[in-house]
Design a protein around this motif. Structure first.
Motif: not given
Ligand SMILES: [Zn+2]
Length: 323
Positions: A199, A209, A288
């Motif tokens: 990332r 991640h 999320h």
């Molecule tokens: Zn995540």
């Protein structure tokens, strides 16, 4: 010491000499080198595993067995066995299963897995080679609030405390295994960001991640992947509102960025129970669920162990991660 047996029949003197040598070697524990190697336990494991995945190793015995001990990456893991009957009326077998990690950072091309019957045994009675391979792990570029890329100095102590709290939660022991495969999907949404992506936040590389991002609308329910005991509920700097669940035998799941946790530490939860609501707390680009799976202290990819998505329509790309 690999003298064939038929050599003994042909040459009695040699047999005498060999017997003497064996008698001398026996106290040294080397006598087994002369006998064909026969494994005492039945050990099964996949031949190959992707770095970043977890796998299940199993010891099966036709004799009553209280548990088994596995040897993996220099550590010993003892687990209880279950008596199972695969077919009604069939003789029972004793089965001990353990989830083990193949960490992303593991350099070896293959690793040796060992096991012995019993929770106190100290030496492997069977071994298997497990080959390791890499999956493609692309780079993902994200833009987040700059306080999550260069946290203000006054937050350093909090971030350190957060790490300690998570480490303490993951050190909790639960000897009874509570997990079953496949793991339940905690939200019906599709994947928005894979485990193991390298990332780059606001142009700066920030490691891997270490979870799986699943799409979910703000406030929608998050369900426990398996039975377990809540190990941590806290508001963490990067993870936001987080719930960690201990599923026993070294297996934990984590659910991050919740708008609201609905469980308390120490609470027993059942698979499918609502444990919180989807949110956008911590270092995120939008609502999320970040689902984490920690196996024997290593973060691994939850995706291969999740129940397949059923009747889930792919959500538009906007869910969760701005790219
Ligand atoms: Zn995540």
């Amino acid at each position: 010491m690999n003298m064939p047996k038929n050599g003994l029949k042909r040459e009695p003197r040699l047999a005498c000499a060999l017997t003497l040598v064996l008698a001398l070697l026996l106290p040294l524990g080397l006598a087994h080198a002369a006998a064909p190697v026969q494994e005492k336990v039945q050990l099964t494991a996949p031949e190959t595993v992707a770095r970043g995945d977890a796998f299940v190793a199993e010891v099966v015995s036709a004799e009553p067995m209280e548990g088994a001990t596995f040897f993996w990456r220099g550590k010993r893991h003892a687990v209880a066995a279950r008596e199972v009957r695969d077919v009604a009326g069939a003789a029972p077998v004793w089965r001990a299963e353990l989830m083990l990690p193949a960490p992303l950072g593991e350099k070896a091309q293959s690793l040796s897995l060992g096991a012995c019957a019993g929770k106190e045994c100290k030496q492997p009675e069977a071994t298997r080679k497990v080959g390791l391979y890499d999956r493609k792990r692309p780079v993902q570029r994200l833009t987040v609030d700059k306080k999550y890329v260069a946290p203000p100095p006054e937050e350093a102590a909090r971030i350190r405390r957060d790490r300690e709290k998570v480490a303490a939660a993951l050190a909790q022991r639960l000897p009874e295994r509570q997990w079953e495969l496949p793991l339940d999907r905690p939200v019906p949404g599709t994947v928005s960001s894979l485990f193991g992506l390298k990332r780059v936040f606001n142009g700066e590389p920030r490691g891997m991640h270490r979870g799986l991002d699943l799409r979910g609308a703000q406030g929608s329910p998050i369900r426990a992947c398996a039975d377990g005991v809540v190990a941590l509920v806290d508001d963490l700097y990067f993870s936001g509102n987080a719930v960690y669940i201990n599923h026993g035998d070294g297996v934990f799941t984590s659910y991050l960025h919740m708008s609201k946790p609905l469980v308390k530490p120490g609470e027993h939860v059942k698979r499918g129970q609502v444990i919180g609501l989807v949110g956008a707390t911590g270092r995120v680009t939008g609502p999320h669920l970040h689902l984490g799976l920690v196996v024997q202290g290593e973060s691994v990819d939850p995706q291969p162990l999740l129940a397949p998505a059923e009747q889930v329509k792919p959500a538009p790309a906007a869910g969760g991660e701005k790219k």
